[in-house]
Design an enzyme around this catalytic site. Sequence first.
Site, PDB file in Angstrom:
ATOM      1  N   HIS A 152      28.003 -42.083  34.804  1.00 16.24           N
ATOM      2  CA  HIS A 152      26.926 -42.503  33.908  1.00 16.24           C
ATOM      3  C   HIS A 152      27.590 -43.170  32.695  1.00 16.24           C
ATOM      4  O   HIS A 152      28.567 -42.646  32.160  1.00 16.24           O
ATOM      5  CB  HIS A 152      26.084 -41.295  33.472  1.00 16.24           C
ATOM      6  CG  HIS A 152      25.197 -41.596  32.304  1.00 16.24           C
ATOM      7  ND1 HIS A 152      24.336 -42.681  32.298  1.00 16.24           N
ATOM      8  CD2 HIS A 152      25.052 -41.003  31.091  1.00 16.24           C
ATOM      9  CE1 HIS A 152      23.699 -42.718  31.144  1.00 16.24           C
ATOM     10  NE2 HIS A 152      24.119 -41.716  30.386  1.00 16.24           N
ATOM     11  N   CYS A 184      18.704 -39.421  31.412  1.00 12.53           N
ATOM     12  CA  CYS A 184      19.386 -40.402  32.273  1.00 12.53           C
ATOM     13  C   CYS A 184      19.572 -39.912  33.700  1.00 12.53           C
ATOM     14  O   CYS A 184      20.087 -40.643  34.547  1.00 12.53           O
ATOM     15  CB  CYS A 184      20.761 -40.740  31.701  1.00 12.53           C
ATOM     16  SG  CYS A 184      20.679 -41.391  30.048  1.00 12.53           S
ATOM     17  N   GLU A 228      12.914 -42.417  31.319  1.00 11.48           N
ATOM     18  CA  GLU A 228      12.513 -41.603  30.172  1.00 11.48           C
ATOM     19  C   GLU A 228      11.764 -42.475  29.160  1.00 11.48           C
ATOM     20  O   GLU A 228      11.557 -42.077  28.028  1.00 11.48           O
ATOM     21  CB  GLU A 228      13.738 -40.951  29.539  1.00 11.48           C
ATOM     22  CG  GLU A 228      14.808 -41.925  29.083  1.00 11.48           C
ATOM     23  CD  GLU A 228      16.011 -41.230  28.453  1.00 11.48           C
ATOM     24  OE1 GLU A 228      16.978 -40.991  29.188  1.00 11.48           O
ATOM     25  OE2 GLU A 228      15.979 -40.928  27.255  1.00 11.48           O
TER      26      GLU A 228
HETATM   27  P1  HMG Z   1      30.364 -42.901  15.922  1.00 13.29           P
HETATM   28  O1  HMG Z   1      30.372 -41.780  14.971  1.00 13.29           O
HETATM   29  O2  HMG Z   1      29.712 -44.141  15.469  1.00 13.29           O
HETATM   30  O3  HMG Z   1      31.772 -43.403  16.341  1.00 13.29           O
HETATM   31  O4  HMG Z   1      29.690 -42.363  17.243  1.00 13.29           O
HETATM   32  P2  HMG Z   1      33.231 -42.709  16.239  1.00 13.29           P
HETATM   33  O5  HMG Z   1      33.636 -42.626  14.833  1.00 13.29           O
HETATM   34  O6  HMG Z   1      33.261 -41.482  17.096  1.00 13.29           O
HETATM   35  O7  HMG Z   1      34.049 -43.868  16.947  1.00 13.29           O
HETATM   36  C1  HMG Z   1      33.853 -44.164  18.296  1.00 13.29           C
HETATM   37  C2  HMG Z   1      35.203 -44.561  18.851  1.00 13.29           C
HETATM   38  O8  HMG Z   1      35.614 -45.782  18.230  1.00 13.29           O
HETATM   39  C3  HMG Z   1      36.309 -43.560  18.577  1.00 13.29           C
HETATM   40  O9  HMG Z   1      37.146 -43.531  19.709  1.00 13.29           O
HETATM   41  C4  HMG Z   1      37.045 -44.171  17.395  1.00 13.29           C
HETATM   42  O10 HMG Z   1      38.405 -43.773  17.316  1.00 13.29           O
HETATM   43  C5  HMG Z   1      36.914 -45.647  17.725  1.00 13.29           C
HETATM   44  P3  HMG Z   1      37.411 -42.134  20.479  1.00 13.29           P
HETATM   45  O11 HMG Z   1      38.017 -41.208  19.511  1.00 13.29           O
HETATM   46  O12 HMG Z   1      36.050 -41.661  20.912  1.00 13.29           O
HETATM   47  O13 HMG Z   1      38.268 -42.528  21.622  1.00 13.29           O
HETATM   48  N1  HMG Z   1      37.038 -46.532  16.562  1.00 13.29           N
HETATM   49  C6  HMG Z   1      37.737 -47.662  16.544  1.00 13.29           C
HETATM   50  N2  HMG Z   1      38.482 -48.254  17.499  1.00 13.29           N
HETATM   51  C7  HMG Z   1      39.086 -49.440  17.173  1.00 13.29           C
HETATM   52  N3  HMG Z   1      38.972 -50.022  15.964  1.00 13.29           N
HETATM   53  C8  HMG Z   1      38.233 -49.462  14.984  1.00 13.29           C
HETATM   54  C9  HMG Z   1      37.578 -48.233  15.255  1.00 13.29           C
HETATM   55  N4  HMG Z   1      36.774 -47.406  14.533  1.00 13.29           N
HETATM   56  C10 HMG Z   1      36.453 -46.362  15.346  1.00 13.29           C
HETATM   57  N5  HMG Z   1      38.118 -50.054  13.796  1.00 13.29           N
HETATM   58  C11 HMG Z   1      28.805 -42.161  19.419  1.00 13.29           C
HETATM   59  C12 HMG Z   1      29.939 -42.739  18.569  1.00 13.29           C
HETATM   60  C13 HMG Z   1      29.071 -42.455  20.870  1.00 13.29           C
HETATM   61  C14 HMG Z   1      28.745 -40.647  19.229  1.00 13.29           C
HETATM   62  C15 HMG Z   1      27.483 -42.825  18.953  1.00 13.29           C
HETATM   63  O14 HMG Z   1      27.508 -44.174  19.299  1.00 13.29           O
HETATM   64  C16 HMG Z   1      26.235 -42.183  19.556  1.00 13.29           C
HETATM   65  O15 HMG Z   1      25.704 -41.221  19.017  1.00 13.29           O
HETATM   66  N6  HMG Z   1      25.738 -42.736  20.695  1.00 13.29           N
HETATM   67  C17 HMG Z   1      24.538 -42.214  21.364  1.00 13.29           C
HETATM   68  C18 HMG Z   1      24.831 -40.933  22.133  1.00 13.29           C
HETATM   69  C19 HMG Z   1      25.697 -41.145  23.355  1.00 13.29           C
HETATM   70  O16 HMG Z   1      25.832 -42.222  23.867  1.00 13.29           O
HETATM   71  N7  HMG Z   1      26.246 -40.011  23.906  1.00 13.29           N
HETATM   72  C20 HMG Z   1      27.035 -40.075  25.102  1.00 13.29           C
HETATM   73  C21 HMG Z   1      26.986 -38.774  25.919  1.00 13.29           C
HETATM   74  S1  HMG Z   1      25.317 -38.204  26.164  1.00 13.29           S
HETATM   75  C22 HMG Z   1      24.683 -39.246  27.408  1.00 13.29           C
HETATM   76  O17 HMG Z   1      25.404 -39.955  28.033  1.00 13.29           O
HETATM   77  C23 HMG Z   1      23.194 -39.217  27.629  1.00 13.29           C
HETATM   78  C24 HMG Z   1      22.450 -40.420  27.088  1.00 13.29           C
HETATM   79  O18 HMG Z   1      22.714 -41.557  27.922  1.00 13.29           O
HETATM   80  C25 HMG Z   1      20.940 -40.120  27.019  1.00 13.29           C
HETATM   81  C26 HMG Z   1      20.236 -39.619  28.272  1.00 13.29           C
HETATM   82  O19 HMG Z   1      20.692 -38.760  29.023  1.00 13.29           O
HETATM   83  O20 HMG Z   1      19.075 -40.068  28.434  1.00 13.29           O
HETATM   84  C27 HMG Z   1      22.888 -40.771  25.685  1.00 13.29           C
END
Ligand code: HMG
Length: 436
Positions: free
Chosen positions: A244, A117, A85
């Site tokens: 993935h 992806c 992509e």
């Molecule tokens: P965020 O808002 O930064 O993080 O977004 P959060 O607040 O959800 O925290 C993440 C995790 O860290 C949570 O754990 C927290 O509890 C933990 P969970 O509840 O998920 O188990 N956490 C901590 N742990 C330990 N100590 C701490 C602490 N603080 C928080 N101090 C998000 C996270 C993944 C949403 C963000 O990084 C993002 O938007 N990423 C990009 C999108 C993405 O990867 N999506 C995945 C599914 S879509 C996909 O796979 C397709 C893709 O590859 C693209 C394609 O297809 O081309 C993305």
Amino acid sequence: MLTKPEGAILDLDIAVPRHYVTHENLAIARGVEPEKYHAGLGCWEMSVCGPGEDVVTLAAGAAWRLLQRHPHLREKIGLCVVGTESGVDGAKPTAIYVHQLVNLPSTCRVFEIKHACYGATAALQMAQAWACMRPDRYALVIAADVARYKRYSSGEPTQGAGAVAMLVGQAQDQPVCLTLSDVSGTHAEEVYDFWRPNYQAAALVKGKFSVECYLKSLLAAHDDFYRQMGKSASLDAMDYALYHVPFPHMARKAHVHLLSHKGIVQEEEALADYQRRVKLSLWANRRVGNIYSASLYLALAGLWEREADTWSKKQVSLFSYGSGSCSEYFTACGGTRRPAFHLKTLLDQRVEVDVATYEALSDHALLMEQNDSIHSETIRGMVPFVFVGIRDHERTYEQQTVAEKEPVTVVAAPAGMGIHRELAPLAALGSSFCDR
Ligand code: HMG
């Protein structure tokens, strides 16, 4: 009796950029607790493309490394597909640059596939069907991407860059990495979870929603697979489950979600199952980051390298998710070939940079994409191809000698851009499979 031809990934290889930044340093620079990136996302190191490295050099680099081991097959490659992509042109495919750089035959069918992806999985499935009709020909399927989110956004720690090249052909009686099943479950649904409009360099994402879309697609594709296979087929029969990997803990979420769908709701039991069947595959993803289309296949490479001694006849499930969305769930069986790509060594050979340098490198790489000029000084990457710039709207690639392990010294800036830094000294090289 005639036996049905089986398609297989005969062998594979990987390319990564020369530099990476640690999530510890990124977290500190962004005012986030490092534990959020380590324990929360499962990320430790993130690959960064610098000037001279792009999706073409990575894709061609992975293909070059693979073909170095199979020079006698080069002339028999009749299909070259890049799933990406991160294409560098609206019309001209990444695959045609690869075709030229690694010197494939002119009788080859060459094109690019995009679906976030999922693109490389679409390419792999197509190549498998193609190969089953041509016992004397081979396909080169390359998954390659450069993941870019906005700086300071929640997606920033889930960037990365790299490529996995796969040689696909009939299994016949030769050593293979994986024999692919010809049944697969699919799920497609139009959603805006993650996308990149043509006028943007960085992706847009609804992070939490994208996780929900991924999990919903997993169950739908998995159920479609088992509907076709009948009740006798079961997840229990799988030795390993590959997912993935946008960030490593997504694979954990996915596996636990699937187990709960299958009636395993005790957290302890689900996590023990994750440790046994999923975690072993994630060590390289922790060190490279999200490489979109290639992430699933990087997990495969990591698992194969790690489990090489007992790989033969192992049953593996693979789940591919592409935002937007399309997903596929399929299975495969380990073969007798031994991995020869030395992934851990490849990752150890990279150079760590600090956060300021990561920013300068990626800014500079982006400037090269957006400006018509040729650059005499680019970084020496880990593959023998370098993108030297654009002249009269035409991209130019050159051969180079592959960099050894010494620190890179100069990042040259386009005139007036003011980016000129010495890179950080070579980091202490890691020595484990990064089992955190
Ligand atoms: P965020 O808002 O930064 O993080 O977004 P959060 O607040 O959800 O925290 C993440 C995790 O860290 C949570 O754990 C927290 O509890 C933990 P969970 O509840 O998920 O188990 N956490 C901590 N742990 C330990 N100590 C701490 C602490 N603080 C928080 N101090 C998000 C996270 C993944 C949403 C963000 O990084 C993002 O938007 N990423 C990009 C999108 C993405 O990867 N999506 C995945 C599914 S879509 C996909 O796979 C397709 C893709 O590859 C693209 C394609 O297809 O081309 C993305």
